[in-house]
Design a protein around this motif. Structure first.
Motif, PDB file in Angstrom:
ATOM      1  N   ARG A  69       0.744  -1.352   0.082  1.00 47.83           N
ATOM      2  CA  ARG A  69      -0.063  -0.056  -0.014  1.00 47.83           C
ATOM      3  C   ARG A  69       0.775   1.220  -0.172  1.00 47.83           C
ATOM      4  O   ARG A  69       0.383   2.172   0.030  1.00 47.83           O
ATOM      5  N   ALA A  71       2.339   3.184  -2.212  1.00 43.42           N
ATOM      6  CA  ALA A  71       2.305   4.487  -2.816  1.00 43.42           C
ATOM      7  C   ALA A  71       0.860   5.211  -2.444  1.00 43.42           C
ATOM      8  O   ALA A  71       0.995   6.644  -2.528  1.00 43.42           O
ATOM      9  N   ASP A  72      -0.163   4.577  -1.939  1.00 41.56           N
ATOM     10  CA  ASP A  72      -1.179   5.334  -1.279  1.00 41.56           C
ATOM     11  C   ASP A  72      -1.025   5.747   0.077  1.00 41.56           C
ATOM     12  O   ASP A  72      -1.488   6.842   0.233  1.00 41.56           O
ATOM     13  N   ALA A  75       0.694   9.041  -0.665  1.00 40.71           N
ATOM     14  CA  ALA A  75       0.015  10.111  -1.020  1.00 40.71           C
ATOM     15  C   ALA A  75      -0.711  10.822   0.040  1.00 40.71           C
ATOM     16  O   ALA A  75      -0.765  12.091   0.184  1.00 40.71           O
ATOM     17  N   LEU A  76      -1.343  10.071   0.925  1.00 38.88           N
ATOM     18  CA  LEU A  76      -2.087  10.562   2.093  1.00 38.88           C
ATOM     19  C   LEU A  76      -0.757  11.357   3.065  1.00 38.88           C
ATOM     20  O   LEU A  76      -1.052  12.421   3.574  1.00 38.88           O
ATOM     21  N   ARG A  96       3.924   5.517   7.774  1.00 42.15           N
ATOM     22  CA  ARG A  96       3.319   4.425   6.885  1.00 42.15           C
ATOM     23  C   ARG A  96       2.921   3.354   7.907  1.00 42.15           C
ATOM     24  O   ARG A  96       1.907   2.650   7.678  1.00 42.15           O
ATOM     25  N   LEU A 142      -8.110   4.388   2.071  1.00 45.70           N
ATOM     26  CA  LEU A 142      -7.193   3.864   1.092  1.00 45.70           C
ATOM     27  C   LEU A 142      -8.247   3.156   0.251  1.00 45.70           C
ATOM     28  O   LEU A 142      -9.206   3.049   0.391  1.00 45.70           O
ATOM     29  N   PRO A 143      -7.515   3.460  -0.881  1.00 41.42           N
ATOM     30  CA  PRO A 143      -8.473   2.994  -2.164  1.00 41.42           C
ATOM     31  C   PRO A 143      -8.658   1.593  -2.147  1.00 41.42           C
ATOM     32  O   PRO A 143      -7.825   0.788  -1.650  1.00 41.42           O
ATOM     33  N   HIS A 145      -8.058  -0.647  -4.595  1.00 40.68           N
ATOM     34  CA  HIS A 145      -7.071  -1.192  -5.148  1.00 40.68           C
ATOM     35  C   HIS A 145      -5.775  -0.537  -5.028  1.00 40.68           C
ATOM     36  O   HIS A 145      -5.613   0.507  -5.556  1.00 40.68           O
ATOM     37  N   PRO A 146      -4.748  -0.990  -4.509  1.00 33.97           N
ATOM     38  CA  PRO A 146      -3.391  -0.256  -4.404  1.00 33.97           C
ATOM     39  C   PRO A 146      -3.089   0.383  -5.760  1.00 33.97           C
ATOM     40  O   PRO A 146      -3.068  -0.397  -6.741  1.00 33.97           O
ATOM     41  N   ALA A 147      -2.426   1.427  -5.599  1.00 36.36           N
ATOM     42  CA  ALA A 147      -1.655   1.890  -6.574  1.00 36.36           C
ATOM     43  C   ALA A 147      -0.369   1.532  -6.707  1.00 36.36           C
ATOM     44  O   ALA A 147       0.370   1.186  -5.765  1.00 36.36           O
ATOM     45  N   GLU A 169      -2.979  -3.635 -10.300  1.00 34.26           N
ATOM     46  CA  GLU A 169      -3.574  -3.056  -9.173  1.00 34.26           C
ATOM     47  C   GLU A 169      -4.787  -3.957  -8.388  1.00 34.26           C
ATOM     48  O   GLU A 169      -4.622  -3.816  -7.179  1.00 34.26           O
TER      49      GLU A 169
END
Length: 437
Positions: A69, A71-72, A75-76, A96, A142-143, A145-147, A169
């Motif tokens: 996770r 990348a996401d 981003a946060l 993280r 978190l989305p 699907h992980p980026a 993803e």
């Protein structure tokens, strides 16, 4: 569910419950991201001070999910800081770990942050607490699907297109099912019923739910071994036989077991003695036989050409990112180039060990064209005495198709199109060739 943010900025004791696990997870992530150490290799040294098996397992879960996770998570973090933190800053690492627990692993927010604060001191500790609290109060999520990390997404987009990136993803979001290869394909239906599994081709079972592997029915008797469906295909393409086959770079040995179960006289060659020990254990458990040689394939040579040679070459292993998300962060273009150069050398040597009329199978668990299609192109530019032996539809599971030119390339979307419940497979390049002269 409403996540209540932590209220205190006090630093818990260094040995507070849960802190040693998070410190070990931090060590693992540092080893993977800064030193390029594979996740599985980093776990042992990082967890050396942790005695309980369940705590060591939690280290693995936290580190792997953070990598999956990352990348996401970044981003946060970047959305809540005025200036971007360095990628390897301890404050970013701690955030993280705290965020992945609170947002993906179901850890209460106060426990997620309190167990990472001892990992940082001074201003960074206040920063970690403040950023975490801001995101939790803002109901950060978190989305689904992980980026993918951006360098990986761009590389795979250039090679395979947008659909492959989206499929990767989706694959990253779901832990892969457990695949088994059976020693006796005639037992497929019986074992499928007893283990509540689904078979995608004879000699294969896929299990969504299962007990601990040593406790599963048939393990002690050697009826099967764990092996991803795609990883089983190189040996399947050699088929059954009674002659001599070389399994080059054989450890940990799933393909050796397949070839031995198929009647071949197998010589398994690898330079990693610890991984060969696993092969010896599995041979004993399955009551199969093979001649094991501990040697560097760049220096070793067989006494005579073989009827078949299987080279599952060392590679970047980007095709197994679903179960080893560390490859998304530690495998760089320079590493791919190094692996490709080694593969070229190994393939040239392996080709010389095939008798005229014999078969050579080359495979890599990589999604990088330089390690697959590029190797094949370079090989045929230098060898006129080999031709592709095309993979036939009845040699593959339903839903998997060979390339029009005869080789097999599995991608994240293989066996996992939207709406499909087949469960996907690892990324592989596999080609079967015949020596014509």
């Amino acid at each position: 569910m409403q996540v209540r943010p932590p209220q205190s900025t006090a630093k818990p004791p260094e040995d507070a419950p849960g802190v040693p696990v998070r410190r070990a997870a931090l060590r693992v992530l540092d080893a993977v991201i800064r030193r390029g150490t594979p996740l599985e290799q980093a776990l042992g040294p990082a967890s050396r001070d942790i005695s309980r098996a369940d705590d060591r397992a939690l280290v693995h879960v936290i580190a792997a999910e953070t990598l999956r996770r990352m990348a996401d998570l970044d981003a946060l973090i970047d959305s809540a800081t005025q200036r971007a933190l360095p990628d390897d800053a301890k404050a970013r690492m701690a955030l993280r770990i705290a965020l992945v627990q609170a947002l993906a692993l179901g850890t209460p927010a106060h426990a997620a942050i309190s167990t990472v604060l001892p990992l940082v001191d001074g201003g960074p500790r206040k920063l970690v607490h403040g950023v975490f609290g801001t995101l939790v109060r803002g109901n950060a999520t978190l989305p689904e699907h992980p980026a993918l990390p951006m360098p990986v997404a761009l590389r795979w987009q250039a090679a395979w297109g947008d659909a492959m990136v989206m499929a990767a993803e989706r694959a990253l979001a779901v832990p892969p099912a457990l695949d088994l290869t059976l020693a006796d394909a005639a037992q497929t239906d019986d074992l499928a019923a007893r283990l509540n599994g689904v078979s995608l081709m004879p000699g294969h079972l896929r299990l969504a739910d299962h007990a601990a592997i040593p406790d599963m029915e048939g393990f002690g008797e050697g009826s099967w071994w764990v092996q991803d469906l795609a990883a089983s295909l190189p040996a399947r393409l050699i088929g059954r036989g009674e002659g001599h086959v070389l399994d080059i770079c054989a450890a940990p040995g799933g393909k050796t077991l397949q070839l031995a179960a198929g009647g071949w006289k197998v010589t398994a060659v690898d330079n990693n003695e610890s991984r060969l020990a696993r092969l010896r254990d599995n041979l004993e458990r399955t009551h199969l036989q093979a001649n094991i040689v501990t040697a560097d394939a760049l220096k070793w040579a067989p006494p005579a050409p073989a009827d078949a040679v299987l080279l599952d070459a060392p590679c970047s292993a980007t095709g197994i990112f679903r179960r080893h998300p560390d490859v998304l962060h530690r495998v760089l273009p320079s590493h791919i180039a190094e692996m490709a150069a080694l593969q070229t050398q190994l393939l040239a040597r392996a080709a010389d060990w095939v008798r005229p009329g014999g078969v050579l199978v080359y495979a890599v668990c990589s999604l990088e064209p330089a390690e697959g299609e590029g190797q094949l192109e370079a090989f045929f530019a230098s060898r006129a005495d080999f031709a592709i032996d095309r993979v036939l539809p009845d040699e593959l599971p339903v839903g998997m198709t060979a390339h029009p030119r005869g080789w097999l390339r599995t991608l994240p979307g293989t066996l996992s199109d939207p709406g499909s419940d087949l469960g996907g497979c690892d990324g592989f390049f596999i080609v079967r060739m015949m020596r014509t002269a």
